[in-house]
Design an enzyme around this catalytic site. Structure first.
Site, short mmCIF file in Angstrom:
data_model
loop_
_atom_site.label_atom_id
_atom_site.label_comp_id
_atom_site.label_asym_id
_atom_site.label_seq_id
_atom_site.Cartn_x
_atom_site.Cartn_y
_atom_site.Cartn_z
N ASP A 1 0.87 -1.17 0.00
CA ASP A 1 0.00 0.00 0.00
C ASP A 1 0.91 1.22 0.00
O ASP A 1 2.11 1.12 0.27
CB ASP A 1 -0.89 -0.04 1.24
CG ASP A 1 -1.75 1.19 1.39
OD1 ASP A 1 -2.43 1.57 0.41
OD2 ASP A 1 -1.73 1.80 2.48
N ASP B 1 -0.21 5.16 0.95
CA ASP B 1 -0.47 6.12 2.03
C ASP B 1 -0.54 5.41 3.38
O ASP B 1 -1.31 4.45 3.55
CB ASP B 1 -1.79 6.84 1.78
CG ASP B 1 -1.78 7.66 0.51
OD1 ASP B 1 -1.85 8.89 0.60
OD2 ASP B 1 -1.70 7.07 -0.58
N ASP C 1 -1.69 -0.96 6.03
CA ASP C 1 -1.87 -0.33 7.34
C ASP C 1 -3.31 -0.26 7.78
O ASP C 1 -3.61 0.39 8.79
CB ASP C 1 -1.31 1.11 7.31
CG ASP C 1 -2.16 2.04 6.46
OD1 ASP C 1 -2.58 3.10 6.96
OD2 ASP C 1 -2.43 1.71 5.29
#
Length: 221
Positions: free
Chosen positions: A8, A10, A170
């Site tokens: 991922d 961001d 995240d």
């Protein structure tokens, strides 16, 4: 075909919250709303995307409507595009960990829910685009995470093996993506609200990027 690690963007590879919040605050200023999002307190909302930030600010101002969010979302993207890298930085150890994976002959790529053009621009601005063999954004495919199609596209375009791949992220979106694909996930705790990943029960949780490579080896060899 190589063992493959998909990231991922961001909140995983880079802390983008400051520039994202600035773009939302630009919109609120244009609307005449005095209250602004806080770069620290609202960073957790920032990594959920532009619509989430607009929703939060409009709700606080008592002006929330889906129509308003839809109206201002393109303006937010334009503001973000104009100032995409004023505050954004790669997380400590991220570049080194990716380079270690590449040296160990893993394929590495990115699967993000950021619009692809913005993701490409940011990665090039940070000087790291060439490290990744694939980059799938929110609008690259007809669907986005947690649908599995973007994840598989990231693996395939990186030259990776689907049966020896994993996702580093995240959020619950990343956890759900990996679960739908039937592959392991490694979730990071250093983004805002990082401790919230433990109840998601990923196959691994790391607190710093220097822990990444040993966990990748443990999970996919």
């Amino acid at each position: 075909m190589k063992r493959c690690v998909i990231f991922d963007l961001d909140g995983t590879l880079a802390d983008t919250s400051g520039d994202l919040i600035a773009s939302a605050n630009h919109c609120f200023a244009q609307m005449g709303i005095d209250e602004r999002l806080d770069p620290l307190l609202d960073a957790g909302t920032a990594v959920r995307g532009g619509r989430a930030m607009l929703t939060l600010g409009l709700t606080r101002a008592g002006l929330m409507s889906e129509e308003t969010v839809t109206r201002w979302y393109p303006e937010l993207l334009t503001a973000y595009d104009d100032a995409i890298d004023h505050h954004t930085v790669m997380y400590p150890g991220a570049v080194e960990a990716v380079e270690d994976l590449r040296r160990a002959d893993y394929a590495v790529g990115i699967c993000t829910n950021k619009p692809a053009a913005l993701a490409e621009k940011l990665l090039r601005s940070l000087g790291v685009r060439d490290m990744f063999a694939s980059m799938i954004g929110a609008d690259t495919m007809p669907t986005r995470k947690p649908d599995v199609a973007p994840y598989w596209a990231a693996v395939d375009r990186a030259g990776g093996r689907r049966d020896a791949s994993l996702l580093v992220g995240d959020s619950v979106t990343d956890r759900n993506t990996s679960a739908a694909a039937g592959v392991p996930s490694i979730l990071v705790t250093f983004a805002v609200g990082g401790e919230d990943v433990h109840p998601l029960k990923p196959e691994s949780v790391i607190d710093h990027f220097h822990e990444l490579v040993p966990e990748v080896i443990r999970l996919i060899g």
